[in-house]
Design a protein around this motif. Structure first.
Motif, PDB file in Angstrom:
ATOM      1  N   PHE A 184       0.817  -1.215   0.000  1.00 46.81           N
ATOM      2  CA  PHE A 184       0.000   0.000   0.000  1.00 46.81           C
ATOM      3  C   PHE A 184       0.854   1.270   0.000  1.00 46.81           C
ATOM      4  CE2 PHE A 184      -2.915  -3.197   1.760  1.00 46.81           C
ATOM      5  CZ  PHE A 184      -3.970  -3.044   0.873  1.00 46.81           C
ATOM      6  N   HIS A 185       2.157   1.128  -0.242  1.00 43.87           N
ATOM      7  CA  HIS A 185       3.094   2.255  -0.347  1.00 43.87           C
ATOM      8  C   HIS A 185       3.184   3.075   0.943  1.00 43.87           C
ATOM      9  CE1 HIS A 185       3.302   1.347  -4.596  1.00 43.87           C
ATOM     10  NE2 HIS A 185       1.986   1.366  -4.630  1.00 43.87           N
ATOM     11  N   LEU A 186       2.928   2.453   2.068  1.00 45.23           N
ATOM     12  CA  LEU A 186       3.008   3.156   3.349  1.00 45.23           C
ATOM     13  C   LEU A 186       4.438   3.264   3.859  1.00 45.23           C
ATOM     14  CD1 LEU A 186      -0.126   1.625   5.092  1.00 45.23           C
ATOM     15  CD2 LEU A 186       0.090   3.842   3.965  1.00 45.23           C
ATOM     16  N   ASP A 187       5.368   2.643   3.151  1.00 50.30           N
ATOM     17  CA  ASP A 187       6.780   2.749   3.520  1.00 50.30           C
ATOM     18  C   ASP A 187       7.445   3.951   2.855  1.00 50.30           C
ATOM     19  OD1 ASP A 187       6.511   1.638   0.996  1.00 50.30           O
ATOM     20  OD2 ASP A 187       8.214   0.277   1.218  1.00 50.30           O
ATOM     21  N   GLU A 188       6.707   4.667   2.028  1.00 47.87           N
ATOM     22  CA  GLU A 188       7.232   5.844   1.334  1.00 47.87           C
ATOM     23  C   GLU A 188       6.975   7.101   2.158  1.00 47.87           C
ATOM     24  OE1 GLU A 188       5.428   6.026  -2.511  1.00 47.87           O
ATOM     25  OE2 GLU A 188       6.108   4.025  -3.070  1.00 47.87           O
ATOM     26  N   PRO A 189       7.688   8.198   1.881  1.00 47.81           N
ATOM     27  CA  PRO A 189       7.422   9.463   2.573  1.00 47.81           C
ATOM     28  C   PRO A 189       5.992   9.944   2.295  1.00 47.81           C
ATOM     29  CG  PRO A 189       9.511   9.571   1.390  1.00 47.81           C
ATOM     30  CD  PRO A 189       8.852   8.300   0.988  1.00 47.81           C
ATOM     31  N   ALA A 190       5.442  10.715   3.234  1.00 52.78           N
ATOM     32  CA  ALA A 190       4.055  11.177   3.126  1.00 52.78           C
ATOM     33  C   ALA A 190       3.812  11.983   1.854  1.00 52.78           C
ATOM     34  CB  ALA A 190       3.673  11.995   4.357  1.00 52.78           C
ATOM     35  N   VAL A 191       4.796  12.760   1.426  1.00 51.58           N
ATOM     36  CA  VAL A 191       4.627  13.567   0.209  1.00 51.58           C
ATOM     37  C   VAL A 191       4.471  12.663  -1.011  1.00 51.58           C
ATOM     38  CG1 VAL A 191       5.756  15.268  -1.280  1.00 51.58           C
ATOM     39  CG2 VAL A 191       5.868  15.523   1.188  1.00 51.58           C
ATOM     40  N   ASN A 192       5.256  11.590  -1.083  1.00 52.49           N
ATOM     41  CA  ASN A 192       5.121  10.636  -2.191  1.00 52.49           C
ATOM     42  C   ASN A 192       3.764   9.935  -2.134  1.00 52.49           C
ATOM     43  OD1 ASN A 192       7.717  11.399  -2.699  1.00 52.49           O
ATOM     44  ND2 ASN A 192       8.609   9.370  -2.482  1.00 52.49           N
ATOM     45  N   GLN A 193       3.353   9.550  -0.926  1.00 50.45           N
ATOM     46  CA  GLN A 193       2.049   8.911  -0.775  1.00 50.45           C
ATOM     47  C   GLN A 193       0.949   9.847  -1.244  1.00 50.45           C
ATOM     48  OE1 GLN A 193       1.336   7.454   3.188  1.00 50.45           O
ATOM     49  NE2 GLN A 193       3.447   6.781   3.407  1.00 50.45           N
ATOM     50  N   TYR A 194       1.042  11.116  -0.863  1.00 49.57           N
ATOM     51  CA  TYR A 194       0.026  12.109  -1.240  1.00 49.57           C
ATOM     52  C   TYR A 194      -0.031  12.291  -2.750  1.00 49.57           C
ATOM     53  CZ  TYR A 194      -2.396  16.512  -1.836  1.00 49.57           C
ATOM     54  OH  TYR A 194      -3.274  17.467  -2.262  1.00 49.57           O
ATOM     55  N   SER A 195       1.129  12.432  -3.397  1.00 43.39           N
ATOM     56  CA  SER A 195       1.112  12.635  -4.847  1.00 43.39           C
ATOM     57  C   SER A 195       0.570  11.409  -5.571  1.00 43.39           C
ATOM     58  CB  SER A 195       2.505  13.002  -5.365  1.00 43.39           C
ATOM     59  OG  SER A 195       3.420  11.972  -5.133  1.00 43.39           O
ATOM     60  N   ARG A 196       0.895  10.210  -5.095  1.00 39.24           N
ATOM     61  CA  ARG A 196       0.359   8.983  -5.692  1.00 39.24           C
ATOM     62  C   ARG A 196      -1.164   8.921  -5.482  1.00 39.24           C
ATOM     63  NH1 ARG A 196       2.792   4.193  -6.856  1.00 39.24           N
ATOM     64  NH2 ARG A 196       4.667   4.809  -5.753  1.00 39.24           N
ATOM     65  N   TRP A 197      -1.601   9.250  -4.270  1.00 36.05           N
ATOM     66  CA  TRP A 197      -3.026   9.203  -3.930  1.00 36.05           C
ATOM     67  C   TRP A 197      -3.813  10.248  -4.724  1.00 36.05           C
ATOM     68  CZ3 TRP A 197      -5.874  12.911  -0.988  1.00 36.05           C
ATOM     69  CH2 TRP A 197      -7.149  12.489  -0.614  1.00 36.05           C
ATOM     70  N   MET A 198      -3.321  11.485  -4.751  1.00 32.96           N
ATOM     71  CA  MET A 198      -4.022  12.549  -5.458  1.00 32.96           C
ATOM     72  C   MET A 198      -4.043  12.279  -6.960  1.00 32.96           C
ATOM     73  SD  MET A 198      -5.892  15.183  -5.218  1.00 32.96           S
ATOM     74  CE  MET A 198      -5.751  15.786  -3.553  1.00 32.96           C
ATOM     75  N   GLY A 199      -2.947  11.761  -7.501  1.00 35.04           N
ATOM     76  CA  GLY A 199      -2.922  11.390  -8.921  1.00 35.04           C
ATOM     77  C   GLY A 199      -3.964  10.345  -9.246  1.00 35.04           C
ATOM     78  N   GLY A 200      -4.116   9.361  -8.364  1.00 31.78           N
ATOM     79  CA  GLY A 200      -5.142   8.335  -8.565  1.00 31.78           C
ATOM     80  C   GLY A 200      -6.542   8.911  -8.466  1.00 31.78           C
ATOM     81  N   ILE A 201      -6.763   9.777  -7.480  1.00 31.10           N
ATOM     82  CA  ILE A 201      -8.081  10.390  -7.302  1.00 31.10           C
ATOM     83  C   ILE A 201      -8.467  11.186  -8.547  1.00 31.10           C
ATOM     84  CG2 ILE A 201      -9.371  12.146  -5.983  1.00 31.10           C
ATOM     85  CD1 ILE A 201      -8.929   9.570  -4.409  1.00 31.10           C
ATOM     86  N   LEU A 202      -7.525  11.957  -9.092  1.00 29.33           N
ATOM     87  CA  LEU A 202      -7.806  12.772 -10.272  1.00 29.33           C
ATOM     88  C   LEU A 202      -8.123  11.919 -11.502  1.00 29.33           C
ATOM     89  CD1 LEU A 202      -5.142  15.588  -9.839  1.00 29.33           C
ATOM     90  CD2 LEU A 202      -7.619  15.738  -9.446  1.00 29.33           C
TER      91      LEU A 202
END
Length: 98
Positions: free
Chosen positions: A39-57
């Motif tokens: 679930f990419h929870l081992d990545e920094p929060a900024v990377n998680q956010y950009s991956r999450w927001m990219g998916g949402i968009l």
């Protein structure tokens, strides 16, 4: 909407606990690490956010952590007709009573 989504994302990261704590009974460290990688929870929060927001968009809400094998989009698709019906009834009642 973007501001609320962004605040929610980062506030959830500040909450104590682990997203797998209630789902798994006494998991081994290897299982916990595998889930964090999945679930990419081992990545920094900024990377998680950009991956999450990219998916949402793109309309991709990701996999469900609670219902294995299902995506969040599929779950929303299954429950949307019921939510729409209940919301419609609520609006009609509010207009009639109001």
């Amino acid at each position: 909407i973007w501001l609320v989504a962004t605040l929610s994302f980062f506030l959830i990261r500040l909450a104590p606990g682990d997203p797998f704590a209630n789902e798994l009974k006494n998991p081994s460290p290897e299982v916990m690490e595998a889930n964090k990688r999945k679930f990419h929870l081992d990545e920094p929060a900024v990377n998680q956010y950009s991956r999450w927001m990219g998916g949402i968009l793109q309309g991709d809400f990701g996999p469900s952590m609670k219902y294995g094998g299902k995506t969040v989009g599929a779950i929303i698709g299954q429950t949307f007709p019921t939510s729409l019906a209940l919301g419609s009834i609520a609006i009609v009642l509010a207009v009639v009573v109001g």
